[in-house]
Motif scaffolding. Structure first.
Motif, PDB file in Angstrom:
ATOM      1  N   UNK A  88     -37.986  -5.787  57.744  1.00  0.00           N
ATOM      2  CA  UNK A  88     -37.827  -5.360  59.140  1.00  0.00           C
ATOM      3  C   UNK A  88     -38.955  -5.892  60.007  1.00  0.00           C
ATOM      4  N   UNK A  89     -40.200  -5.770  59.528  1.00  0.00           N
ATOM      5  CA  UNK A  89     -41.348  -6.127  60.367  1.00  0.00           C
ATOM      6  C   UNK A  89     -41.465  -7.635  60.598  1.00  0.00           C
ATOM      7  N   UNK A  90     -40.690  -8.432  59.859  1.00  0.00           N
ATOM      8  CA  UNK A  90     -40.680  -9.886  60.083  1.00  0.00           C
ATOM      9  C   UNK A  90     -39.791 -10.268  61.271  1.00  0.00           C
ATOM     10  N   UNK A  91     -38.980  -9.312  61.721  1.00  0.00           N
ATOM     11  CA  UNK A  91     -38.086  -9.547  62.851  1.00  0.00           C
ATOM     12  C   UNK A  91     -38.806  -9.221  64.164  1.00  0.00           C
ATOM     13  N   UNK A  92     -38.310  -9.712  65.302  1.00  0.00           N
ATOM     14  CA  UNK A  92     -38.936  -9.352  66.593  1.00  0.00           C
ATOM     15  C   UNK A  92     -38.728  -7.859  66.882  1.00  0.00           C
ATOM     16  N   UNK A  93     -39.816  -7.101  66.878  1.00  0.00           N
ATOM     17  CA  UNK A  93     -39.731  -5.645  67.010  1.00  0.00           C
ATOM     18  C   UNK A  93     -39.942  -5.197  68.453  1.00  0.00           C
ATOM     19  N   UNK A  94     -39.204  -4.152  68.814  1.00  0.00           N
ATOM     20  CA  UNK A  94     -39.321  -3.524  70.129  1.00  0.00           C
ATOM     21  C   UNK A  94     -39.737  -2.074  69.895  1.00  0.00           C
ATOM     22  N   UNK A  95     -40.946  -1.717  70.321  1.00  0.00           N
ATOM     23  CA  UNK A  95     -41.486  -0.378  70.062  1.00  0.00           C
ATOM     24  C   UNK A  95     -41.973   0.270  71.348  1.00  0.00           C
ATOM     25  N   UNK A  96     -42.179   1.571  71.264  1.00  0.00           N
ATOM     26  CA  UNK A  96     -42.819   2.283  72.364  1.00  0.00           C
ATOM     27  C   UNK A  96     -44.291   1.892  72.445  1.00  0.00           C
ATOM     28  N   UNK A  97     -44.930   2.277  73.519  1.00  0.00           N
ATOM     29  CA  UNK A  97     -46.352   1.977  73.701  1.00  0.00           C
ATOM     30  C   UNK A  97     -47.190   2.640  72.615  1.00  0.00           C
ATOM     31  N   UNK A  98     -48.357   2.070  72.277  1.00  0.00           N
ATOM     32  CA  UNK A  98     -49.196   2.603  71.188  1.00  0.00           C
ATOM     33  C   UNK A  98     -49.629   4.055  71.370  1.00  0.00           C
ATOM     34  N   UNK A  99     -49.713   4.531  72.622  1.00  0.00           N
ATOM     35  CA  UNK A  99     -50.156   5.912  72.871  1.00  0.00           C
ATOM     36  C   UNK A  99     -49.081   6.951  72.568  1.00  0.00           C
ATOM     37  N   UNK A 100     -47.860   6.493  72.341  1.00  0.00           N
ATOM     38  CA  UNK A 100     -46.749   7.411  72.077  1.00  0.00           C
ATOM     39  C   UNK A 100     -46.877   8.047  70.692  1.00  0.00           C
ATOM     40  N   UNK A 101     -46.630   9.373  70.614  1.00  0.00           N
ATOM     41  CA  UNK A 101     -46.647  10.079  69.328  1.00  0.00           C
ATOM     42  C   UNK A 101     -45.581   9.500  68.402  1.00  0.00           C
ATOM     43  N   UNK A 102     -44.416   9.183  68.962  1.00  0.00           N
ATOM     44  CA  UNK A 102     -43.321   8.623  68.154  1.00  0.00           C
ATOM     45  C   UNK A 102     -43.732   7.282  67.543  1.00  0.00           C
ATOM     46  N   UNK A 103     -44.328   6.432  68.346  1.00  0.00           N
ATOM     47  CA  UNK A 103     -44.781   5.122  67.855  1.00  0.00           C
ATOM     48  C   UNK A 103     -45.844   5.309  66.775  1.00  0.00           C
ATOM     49  N   UNK A 104     -46.782   6.201  67.016  1.00  0.00           N
ATOM     50  CA  UNK A 104     -47.872   6.414  66.055  1.00  0.00           C
ATOM     51  C   UNK A 104     -47.335   6.917  64.719  1.00  0.00           C
ATOM     52  N   UNK A 105     -46.348   7.803  64.791  1.00  0.00           N
ATOM     53  CA  UNK A 105     -45.778   8.362  63.554  1.00  0.00           C
ATOM     54  C   UNK A 105     -45.143   7.265  62.708  1.00  0.00           C
ATOM     55  N   UNK A 106     -44.327   6.436  63.323  1.00  0.00           N
ATOM     56  CA  UNK A 106     -43.648   5.354  62.613  1.00  0.00           C
ATOM     57  C   UNK A 106     -44.659   4.327  62.113  1.00  0.00           C
ATOM     58  N   UNK A 107     -45.600   3.977  62.972  1.00  0.00           N
ATOM     59  CA  UNK A 107     -46.593   2.968  62.602  1.00  0.00           C
ATOM     60  C   UNK A 107     -47.453   3.450  61.432  1.00  0.00           C
ATOM     61  N   UNK A 108     -47.864   4.726  61.485  1.00  0.00           N
ATOM     62  CA  UNK A 108     -48.684   5.275  60.390  1.00  0.00           C
ATOM     63  C   UNK A 108     -47.915   5.280  59.074  1.00  0.00           C
ATOM     64  N   UNK A 109     -46.625   5.619  59.154  1.00  0.00           N
ATOM     65  CA  UNK A 109     -45.823   5.648  57.928  1.00  0.00           C
ATOM     66  C   UNK A 109     -45.696   4.248  57.324  1.00  0.00           C
ATOM     67  N   UNK A 110     -45.374   3.278  58.164  1.00  0.00           N
ATOM     68  CA  UNK A 110     -45.208   1.904  57.664  1.00  0.00           C
ATOM     69  C   UNK A 110     -46.542   1.368  57.150  1.00  0.00           C
ATOM     70  N   UNK A 111     -47.641   1.699  57.831  1.00  0.00           N
ATOM     71  CA  UNK A 111     -48.966   1.251  57.387  1.00  0.00           C
ATOM     72  C   UNK A 111     -49.323   1.870  56.036  1.00  0.00           C
ATOM     73  N   UNK A 112     -48.845   3.125  55.795  1.00  0.00           N
ATOM     74  CA  UNK A 112     -49.113   3.774  54.498  1.00  0.00           C
ATOM     75  C   UNK A 112     -48.470   3.017  53.348  1.00  0.00           C
ATOM     76  N   UNK A 113     -47.502   2.154  53.659  1.00  0.00           N
ATOM     77  CA  UNK A 113     -46.848   1.316  52.652  1.00  0.00           C
ATOM     78  C   UNK A 113     -47.542  -0.044  52.531  1.00  0.00           C
ATOM     79  N   UNK A 114     -48.663  -0.178  53.241  1.00  0.00           N
ATOM     80  CA  UNK A 114     -49.391  -1.432  53.201  1.00  0.00           C
ATOM     81  C   UNK A 114     -48.815  -2.495  54.104  1.00  0.00           C
ATOM     82  N   UNK A 115     -48.028  -2.085  55.105  1.00  0.00           N
ATOM     83  CA  UNK A 115     -47.354  -3.035  55.990  1.00  0.00           C
ATOM     84  C   UNK A 115     -47.890  -2.864  57.410  1.00  0.00           C
TER      85      UNK A 115
END
Length: 296
Positions: free
Chosen positions: A188-215
């Motif tokens: 998924x992350x190799x595709x052009x991604x459209x996300x909310x701004x970094x300050x968003x709780x929703x964005x942070x939640x998803x980003x933290x989860x994916x980062x926990x997988x080393x991505x």
């Protein structure tokens, strides 16, 4: 001990009835107690308030002036008590709610309608903001309650989860053919991604989860609106991370398509948030009850 307010109430009643005995009867007091109260007030003010005659009492000039102010003050107290009863029984008042545009549109509106039908005299004031902005508004007293994304890392706030939500990726027609089979987050992350701004709780939640997988994520677009995420995905500008529950209209109409994942992002929640240190108003309590019980 007789309070100053009690003395003024006795003074007001004596002035109206023009008699210590009649005032005593109305106040359920003895006549000597009424007499003592008036003398105490006169001593404290160092002025004579009544002319005493065998036929009764009448106000002195000074007493007549004081009577005008005391009458006004006691009337205001009565009005204040009536207003408190109105607030208690929800026949008057205002409820200030903080909420983001997306949650307001896709979740909150039915509850606002249900509350208004039940308590039509309570006025609403809605303040818009991100979850972090709403938390600041709660702490500064600008809003009574917030309806926002969880989790929030703040021990001063009470958080009541009300609805589970799921973060999913969606795409437009152009990318649909790439997803005949579930794909991994690595893909998924190799595709052009459209996300909310970094300050968003929703964005942070998803980003933290994916980062926990080393991505790591490097989005193509960062937007400030959930609806814009859907619109950008619809015209094939990339793969958007959205809230599934708030995207049903687009998905059901075939405007965007959910990307099947090998491993789904864990659910989170939307709920009610308020300060632990501040007691909720009666209107706030009733509104929270309606949301908790799903009475929309």
């Amino acid at each position: 001990m007789v309070s100053k307010l009690d003395l003024y109430k006795v003074f007001w009643k004596v002035a109206l009835s023009k008699s210590f005995s009649k005032a005593a009867k109305d106040l359920y007091m003895t006549q000597p107690a009424v007499s003592q109260s008036i003398m105490q007030l006169e001593r404290e003010l160092d002025i004579r308030l009544f002319n005493r005659t065998p036929k009764g009492v009448s106000l002195t000039n000074e007493g007549a002036l004081l009577f005008e102010y005391v009458s006004s003050a006691l009337n205001l107290i009565d009005v204040g008590e009536e207003k408190m009863l109105e607030f208690k029984h929800l026949t008057a008042g205002q409820l200030t709610i903080g909420v983001g545009d997306t949650i307001s549109r896709y979740y909150l509106l039915p509850y606002l309608e249900a509350f208004h039908m039940k308590y039509p005299n309570i006025k609403f004031k809605i303040e818009n903001g991100t979850t972090l902005e709403l938390c600041s508004m709660l702490k500064s007293g600008v809003i009574d309650i917030a309806i926002c994304n969880f989790p929030i890392e703040d021990t001063t706030l009470e958080q009541i989860p009300c609805i589970d939500i799921h973060d999913v990726f969606v795409c437009g027609e152009k990318y649909k053919s790439l997803f005949s089979q579930p794909i991994s987050l690595d893909e998924v992350v190799k595709l052009p991604l459209i996300l909310l701004e970094p300050s968003s709780i929703s964005r942070k939640y998803v980003e933290d989860y994916i980062f926990s997988k080393g991505i790591k994520i490097a989005p193509e677009f960062e937007l400030g609106s959930h609806d814009l995420l859907l619109e950008f995905a619809k015209i094939n500008l990339g793969i958007a991370c959205v809230t599934k529950e708030f995207s049903q209209e687009y998905i059901e109409k075939g405007l965007v398509y959910e990307v099947p994942l090998v491993e789904e992002i864990p659910k989170r929640s939307v709920g009610v948030c308020f300060l632990k240190s501040v007691s909720l108003s009666q209107a706030s309590k009733k509104f929270v009850e309606i949301i908790e019980n799903g009475q929309a």
